[in-house]
Design a protein around this motif. Structure first.
Motif, short mmCIF file in Angstrom:
data_model
loop_
_atom_site.label_atom_id
_atom_site.label_comp_id
_atom_site.label_asym_id
_atom_site.label_seq_id
_atom_site.Cartn_x
_atom_site.Cartn_y
_atom_site.Cartn_z
N PRO A 160 0.82 -1.22 0.00
CA PRO A 160 0.00 0.00 0.00
C PRO A 160 0.85 1.27 0.00
CG PRO A 160 -0.68 -1.52 1.74
CD PRO A 160 0.62 -2.03 1.22
N GLU A 161 0.40 2.20 -0.79
CA GLU A 161 1.08 3.49 -0.86
C GLU A 161 0.98 4.17 0.51
OE1 GLU A 161 0.48 7.39 -3.56
OE2 GLU A 161 0.01 5.48 -4.54
N GLY A 162 2.08 4.71 0.96
CA GLY A 162 2.07 5.43 2.24
C GLY A 162 2.37 4.56 3.45
N PHE A 163 2.42 3.25 3.27
CA PHE A 163 2.78 2.37 4.38
C PHE A 163 4.31 2.37 4.54
CE2 PHE A 163 -0.73 -0.96 5.40
CZ PHE A 163 -1.70 0.04 5.44
N PRO A 164 4.82 2.56 5.76
CA PRO A 164 6.28 2.54 5.95
C PRO A 164 6.87 1.18 5.58
CG PRO A 164 5.15 3.29 7.93
CD PRO A 164 4.10 2.79 7.01
N GLU A 165 8.08 1.23 5.09
CA GLU A 165 8.78 -0.03 4.72
C GLU A 165 8.95 -0.95 5.93
OE1 GLU A 165 9.74 -1.28 1.65
OE2 GLU A 165 8.39 0.36 1.09
N SER A 166 9.04 -0.33 7.12
CA SER A 166 9.27 -1.13 8.34
C SER A 166 8.10 -2.08 8.63
CB SER A 166 9.50 -0.21 9.54
OG SER A 166 8.37 0.62 9.73
N TRP A 167 6.95 -1.84 8.05
CA TRP A 167 5.82 -2.74 8.28
C TRP A 167 5.86 -3.97 7.37
CZ3 TRP A 167 0.91 0.97 8.35
CH2 TRP A 167 1.07 1.90 9.40
N GLN A 168 6.72 -3.92 6.37
CA GLN A 168 6.66 -4.96 5.34
C GLN A 168 6.88 -6.38 5.87
OE1 GLN A 168 8.36 -3.97 1.61
NE2 GLN A 168 7.29 -5.68 0.65
N PRO A 169 7.91 -6.60 6.74
CA PRO A 169 8.10 -7.99 7.22
C PRO A 169 6.86 -8.53 7.95
CG PRO A 169 10.02 -6.64 7.74
CD PRO A 169 8.97 -5.71 7.24
N GLY A 170 6.28 -7.70 8.80
CA GLY A 170 5.09 -8.13 9.54
C GLY A 170 3.91 -8.38 8.62
N LEU A 171 3.72 -7.48 7.67
CA LEU A 171 2.62 -7.64 6.72
C LEU A 171 2.81 -8.89 5.87
CD1 LEU A 171 1.88 -4.02 5.45
CD2 LEU A 171 0.34 -5.55 6.66
N THR A 172 4.05 -9.12 5.48
CA THR A 172 4.34 -10.30 4.65
C THR A 172 4.06 -11.57 5.44
OG1 THR A 172 6.01 -9.03 3.46
CG2 THR A 172 6.13 -11.42 3.28
N LEU A 173 4.39 -11.56 6.72
CA LEU A 173 4.09 -12.73 7.56
C LEU A 173 2.58 -12.96 7.61
CD1 LEU A 173 4.77 -14.99 9.53
CD2 LEU A 173 4.94 -13.29 11.35
N TYR A 174 1.82 -11.89 7.81
CA TYR A 174 0.35 -12.05 7.84
C TYR A 174 -0.18 -12.53 6.49
CZ TYR A 174 -0.37 -10.40 12.54
OH TYR A 174 -0.38 -10.31 13.91
N ARG A 175 0.45 -12.05 5.43
CA ARG A 175 0.01 -12.51 4.09
C ARG A 175 0.26 -14.02 3.96
NH1 ARG A 175 1.72 -12.20 -1.74
NH2 ARG A 175 -0.30 -11.95 -2.74
N THR A 176 1.41 -14.45 4.42
CA THR A 176 1.74 -15.88 4.35
C THR A 176 0.76 -16.70 5.19
OG1 THR A 176 4.06 -15.27 4.11
CG2 THR A 176 3.60 -17.55 4.74
N LEU A 177 0.49 -16.23 6.40
CA LEU A 177 -0.40 -16.98 7.30
C LEU A 177 -1.81 -17.07 6.72
CD1 LEU A 177 0.73 -15.46 10.74
CD2 LEU A 177 1.20 -17.77 9.91
N THR A 178 -2.29 -15.95 6.21
CA THR A 178 -3.66 -15.93 5.66
C THR A 178 -3.76 -16.86 4.46
OG1 THR A 178 -3.88 -13.64 6.36
CG2 THR A 178 -5.47 -14.42 4.75
N ARG A 179 -2.79 -16.75 3.58
CA ARG A 179 -2.84 -17.58 2.36
C ARG A 179 -2.68 -19.05 2.70
NH1 ARG A 179 -2.61 -13.98 -1.50
NH2 ARG A 179 -1.75 -15.19 -3.20
N SER A 180 -1.97 -19.34 3.75
CA SER A 180 -1.80 -20.73 4.18
C SER A 180 -3.16 -21.30 4.64
CB SER A 180 -0.76 -20.77 5.30
OG SER A 180 -0.82 -21.99 5.94
N ILE A 181 -3.91 -20.49 5.38
CA ILE A 181 -5.25 -20.93 5.83
C ILE A 181 -6.14 -21.21 4.61
CG2 ILE A 181 -7.38 -20.13 6.95
CD1 ILE A 181 -5.54 -18.50 8.88
N LEU A 182 -6.13 -20.26 3.67
CA LEU A 182 -7.04 -20.39 2.52
C LEU A 182 -6.60 -21.53 1.59
CD1 LEU A 182 -7.58 -16.60 1.75
CD2 LEU A 182 -9.16 -18.16 2.84
N SER A 183 -5.30 -21.63 1.33
CA SER A 183 -4.88 -22.69 0.40
C SER A 183 -5.03 -24.07 1.04
CB SER A 183 -3.46 -22.46 -0.11
OG SER A 183 -2.56 -22.43 0.95
N ASP A 184 -4.83 -24.17 2.36
CA ASP A 184 -5.06 -25.46 3.03
C ASP A 184 -6.52 -25.87 2.89
OD1 ASP A 184 -2.48 -25.66 3.82
OD2 ASP A 184 -2.82 -25.27 5.95
N MET A 185 -7.41 -24.90 3.06
CA MET A 185 -8.84 -25.21 2.94
C MET A 185 -9.17 -25.70 1.54
SD MET A 185 -11.74 -25.19 4.53
CE MET A 185 -12.66 -26.35 3.56
#
Lengths: 274, 248
Positions: free
Chosen positions: B23-48
């Motif tokens: 997202p535009e305007g989001f600090p780069e420092s949030w990226q690792p945490g956001l990426t982790l949440y993206r991985t976790l969410t996609r893992s739930i959906l793809s497992d289902m």
């Protein structure tokens, strides 16, 4: 009271348990509402024997969206069909623009989020005609924060008037990942609002980062923190063991529940003696 | 205080999790945490999705299957709070996208639909007040089909666990939840058997009634012995239930 999260994996075992039975069971209503068939029948058998707590995943109490009224109507009906003693969800969001993400996402710790939760919690409680209990979540990212985590949780509970489900493992996981003292954190929370406790296992990554997986045995430091929590509360509250993945054979779960019971007894005896 | 801070942050996080566009305007420092949440969410959906569609997944190269999941997560807003229901969204999304034909898997719609119906039948709410009553098997006894069933007309025999080279073939698959074991089973019916099931769905009847109805409906006279065998098969699978006397 020590309970256990009701899982399909041991749904056949649970109604047959005679020794060291859990005192109650808990499950996510989303996984069981508007269903029938085999597992629903297993749930009915368990419900005949155990008091039921429900711990939701989809309320998305912190998102800017309006409450999902269809979901709440289904939930209300479910609570009429199943004798649910307590209902809780998380201080988080999982739905944006009417689209679910099925993950508990961290809220910015800002006044606007506190206000939003307070309004939504009142709407939910009025509609369901029952109290809502909110849990402190684990989180792996702090976006924007105008206050500390403890202040944020306290403000949410104060403004919403909801009960507090204190997840001891989440406190531990967050304290390691975000570098704070879990004991000091515990002491800064509103103990009088605690309705019940959660305890679970977590996964330690090679770099030391902790993931709140509910897929491992409870770690020793979390047991220690449970003891401290019970000492801080100075009263008995129900404790629920959560185990959602890598579910072991029943005797291992029973042993974990028994260890929790021993801690409860130990704290009670010390407090009684003093 | 910015009045839209909460919306901006929650909306940006949700958008990143679904699309991967930072997202535009989001600090780069949030990226690792956001990426982790993206991985976790996609893992739930793809497992289902993987768990719901084991046959489809097995028949398609892994990279292609993962692309189908990726497209689904990115493009399809999921409105149900019940996670298991996303399997129905997945089947519907790819049917609407014509994915199977587009990618050279013309049997995909049939396979996704069959596996979704299997899951839906397994979880389907019980009919209030309905109770299974095994038929006696007496001649002339009126029976009906149990309520928890679906009759699918398939263009490919996707239920056969053969290799990937499926040839077109019209099949009539009766999926049902056995009222005793509560497991989901299926029967591959001949066209006359499908007609008989359809007639029974519409109105209860005896074996003789259904034979007559098939004649009236399709102008064919089913072999009486074959119909008796079909009813015997249905009965042995707990597919038939007695109807109350007042309905007879």
């Amino acid at each position: 009271m020590v309970g256990i999260g009701f899982r399909k994996e041991f749904s056949e075992t649970l109604p047959r348990v005679r020794k060291d039975k859990p005192d109650f069971i808990e499950f996510a209503p989303e996984n069981w509402m508007k269903t029938g068939g085999y597992y629903h029948r297993q749930l009915q058998k368990a419900a005949e024997q155990y008091p039921i707590f429900c711990h939701g995943l989809s309320l998305s109490i912190g998102s800017p969206d309006e409450p999902d009224w269809d979901f709440l109507a289904d939930l209300k009906q479910f609570f009429k069909d199943v004798p649910v003693v307590r209902y809780s969800d998380h201080i988080s969001f999982s739905q944006v623009s009417n689209a679910h993400l099925y993950e508990l996402l961290p809220l910015p710790m800002i006044e606007e989020a506190v206000s939003r939760i307070a309004v939504k919690a009142r709407q939910v409680q009025d509609f369901l005609e029952r109290p809502l209990i909110l849990e402190n979540p684990s989180y792996y990212l702090v976006t924007e924060a105008d206050m500390t985590e403890a202040d944020f949780i306290s403000a949410v509970l104060r403004e919403s008037g909801c009960g507090f489900l204190l997840d001891v493992n989440n406190v531990y996981v967050n304290s390691v990942n975000h570098g704070y003292d879990p004991a000091a954190f515990l002491r800064s929370l509103p103990a009088e609002q605690v309705s019940y406790l959660h305890i679970a296992g977590h996964l330690k990554q090679p770099d030391g980062f902790l993931l709140d997986t509910h897929g491992e045995a409870i770690a020793d430091p979390v047991y220690d923190l449970l003891k401290l929590t019970l000492e801080t509360l100075s009263r008995e509250v129900p404790i629920l063991l959560e185990r959602d993945f890598n579910i072991p054979a029943w005797p291992r779960l029973r042993e974990e529940m028994n260890r929790i019971r021993r801690i409860q007894t130990e704290v009670r005896e010390v407090q009684f003696a003093s | 205080m910015h009045p839209d801070r909460l919306s901006r942050i929650t909306g940006g996080m949700a958008g990143f999790i679904r699309t991967g566009v930072y997202p535009e305007g989001f600090p780069e420092s949030w990226q690792p945490g956001l990426t982790l949440y993206r991985t976790l969410t996609r893992s739930i959906l793809s497992d289902m999705v993987d768990t719901a569609f084991p046959i489809c997944k097995r028949r398609i190269p892994e990279t292609v299957w993962n692309d189908l999941t990726e497209l689904f997560i990115r493009e399809c807003p999921l409105h149900s709070p019940r996670l298991w229901e996303i399997a129905g969204n997945f089947a519907e999304f790819h049917r609407n996208e014509n994915t199977g034909v587009r990618l050279g898997y013309p049997w995909l719609d049939d396979c996704l639909n069959m596996e979704w119906i299997e899951l839906e039948l397994f979880n389907r709410p019980d009919q209030p007040g309905w109770k299974f009553k095994a038929p006696t098997g007496r001649t002339g006894e009126k029976v009906s089909l149990i309520p928890d069933h679906e009759l699918l007309v398939l263009n490919y025999p996707v239920f056969r666990t053969a290799g990937p080279g499926l040839k077109p073939e019209t099949c009539f698959l009766l999926l049902f939840r056995d009222p005793v074991s509560l497991t989901v089973q299926f029967i591959n019916l001949q066209p006359v058997g499908a007609l008989a099931a359809e007639c029974l769905r519409n109105e209860p009847g005896s074996c003789e009634d259904i034979t007559d109805r098939i004649y009236k409906l399709a102008g064919i006279s089913p072999d009486r012995d074959a119909m008796t065998r079909l009813f015997t098969l249905f009965r042995s699978k707990n597919l038939l239930t007695r109807i109350s006397k007042e309905k007879q």
